[in-house]
Enzyme design. Structure first.
Site, PDB file in Angstrom:
ATOM      1  N   CYS A  89       0.348  -1.104  -0.143  1.00 47.24           N
ATOM      2  CA  CYS A  89      -0.050   0.134   0.095  1.00 47.24           C
ATOM      3  C   CYS A  89       1.169   1.418   0.375  1.00 47.24           C
ATOM      4  O   CYS A  89       1.445   1.693   0.509  1.00 47.24           O
ATOM      5  CB  CYS A  89      -0.803   0.189   1.347  1.00 47.24           C
ATOM      6  SG  CYS A  89      -2.414   1.177   0.812  1.00 47.24           S
TER       7      CYS A  89
ATOM      8  N   CYS B 103      -6.437  -0.016   6.682  1.00 47.24           N
ATOM      9  CA  CYS B 103      -6.237   0.119   5.413  1.00 47.24           C
ATOM     10  C   CYS B 103      -7.009   0.962   4.514  1.00 47.24           C
ATOM     11  O   CYS B 103      -8.752   0.669   4.834  1.00 47.24           O
ATOM     12  CB  CYS B 103      -6.203  -0.988   4.716  1.00 47.24           C
ATOM     13  SG  CYS B 103      -5.899  -0.098   3.127  1.00 47.24           S
TER      14      CYS B 103
ATOM     15  N   HIS C  42      -2.097  -3.925   4.600  1.00 45.19           N
ATOM     16  CA  HIS C  42      -1.662  -3.764   6.317  1.00 45.19           C
ATOM     17  C   HIS C  42      -3.502  -3.437   7.246  1.00 45.19           C
ATOM     18  O   HIS C  42      -4.669  -2.906   6.455  1.00 45.19           O
ATOM     19  CB  HIS C  42      -1.116  -2.650   6.358  1.00 45.19           C
ATOM     20  CG  HIS C  42      -1.866  -0.860   5.430  1.00 45.19           C
ATOM     21  ND1 HIS C  42      -2.393  -0.807   6.431  1.00 45.19           N
ATOM     22  CD2 HIS C  42      -1.898  -0.703   4.447  1.00 45.19           C
ATOM     23  CE1 HIS C  42      -3.184   0.887   5.804  1.00 45.19           C
ATOM     24  NE2 HIS C  42      -2.789   1.034   4.386  1.00 45.19           N
TER      25      HIS C  42
ATOM     26  N   ASP D  98      -0.414   3.709   1.540  1.00 52.95           N
ATOM     27  CA  ASP D  98       0.337   4.590   3.235  1.00 52.95           C
ATOM     28  C   ASP D  98       1.702   4.671   3.511  1.00 52.95           C
ATOM     29  O   ASP D  98       2.498   3.753   3.707  1.00 52.95           O
ATOM     30  CB  ASP D  98      -0.306   3.508   3.676  1.00 52.95           C
ATOM     31  CG  ASP D  98      -0.852   3.879   5.511  1.00 52.95           C
ATOM     32  OD1 ASP D  98       0.191   4.737   5.649  1.00 52.95           O
ATOM     33  OD2 ASP D  98      -2.038   4.080   5.619  1.00 52.95           O
TER      34      ASP D  98
ATOM     35  N   ARG E  43       2.281   4.984   6.230  1.00 50.67           N
ATOM     36  CA  ARG E  43       3.344   3.957   7.229  1.00 50.67           C
ATOM     37  C   ARG E  43       3.423   2.655   7.154  1.00 50.67           C
ATOM     38  O   ARG E  43       3.559   1.983   7.888  1.00 50.67           O
ATOM     39  CB  ARG E  43       2.105   4.422   8.576  1.00 50.67           C
ATOM     40  CG  ARG E  43       1.774   5.225   8.536  1.00 50.67           C
ATOM     41  CD  ARG E  43       0.259   5.126   9.932  1.00 50.67           C
ATOM     42  NE  ARG E  43      -0.588   5.282   8.802  1.00 50.67           N
ATOM     43  CZ  ARG E  43      -2.115   4.735   8.990  1.00 50.67           C
ATOM     44  NH1 ARG E  43      -2.581   5.162  10.313  1.00 50.67           N
ATOM     45  NH2 ARG E  43      -3.000   4.162   7.776  1.00 50.67           N
TER      46      ARG E  43
HETATM   47 ZN   LIG Z   1      -3.913   1.419   3.206  1.00 49.76          ZN
END
Ligand SMILES: [Zn+2]
Length: 196
Positions: A39, A98, A95, A41, A43
């Site tokens: 992803c 998400c 994750h 993302d 993090r």
């Molecule tokens: Zn995500």
């Protein structure tokens, strides 16, 4: 922005201090054993959470770590990783928590991203009974995160790129993992595939 350049200079200096040949070695060769599809993302940085160094993992990231058979970007990365770099492992890593998966599940509207997340909405519909049976909304999102990773493993494994590699006997395993933002741990979803 100045801060980023300063940190970059400090980082490069620290690497050379630890190992004077660090960049000389890295710049000469790229032989990663892993392709990471994760992803976007912020993090979930592939290298950081797996403890891998630059040069050790080839990375493709998009919102909600989707493998869409019509996504030329993803397919080009996959083809290069399999046919040229000859990676031995393709890791689809989602994750928990998400935001992309949550938006798809809750039918939130965010613009162009809604088109991108369409396959996740279809997946949620296909698993509606299972998801509706989960009382806690966050647990429901997390379960769909897992279901989506399993689905993306299937999508990757069905591409001609991977099927051709398996047909010619190239050693290659596709894995499905899910990372926990709250504990920093990766869970293996046990949906690996290593042959046709
Ligand atoms: Zn995500």
């Amino acid at each position: 922005m100045d801060q980023l350049f300063k940190q970059n200079i400090d980082w490069a200096a620290a690497r050379v201090q630890e190992d004077p040949d660090y960049f000389k070695r890295l710049s000469g060769l790229q032989t990663p054993e892993y392709l990471w599809i994760g992803c976007a993302d912020s993090r979930v940085p592939a290298n950081v959470i797996t403890g891998l160094q630059p040069g050790e993992v080839f990375v493709h990231r998009n919102v909600a770590n989707l493998v869409n058979p019509g996504d030329l970007n993803c397919l080009a990365v996959l083809q290069f990783a399999i046919d040229v770099l000859k990676v031995k492992h393709v890791i689809v890593c989602g994750h928990y928590g998400c935001g992309g998966v949550r938006a798809a599940l809750n039918n939130e509207r965010h613009g162009l991203i809604d088109y991108w997340l369409h396959p996740v909405r279809d997946l949620a519909e296909a698993h509606r009974a299972e998801l509706d049976a989960i009382g806690d909304p966050e647990e429901r999102v997390n379960r769909l995160c897992e279901l989506s990773v399993v689905e993306q493993v299937r999508q990757v494994s069905d591409t001609p790129i991977i099927r051709d590699a398996w047909n010619r006997g190239q050693p290659l395993t596709v894995h499905g993992w899910c990372y926990g933002l709250v504990d920093g741990l990766i869970r293996d979803l046990k949906c690996s595939r290593s042959s046709l």
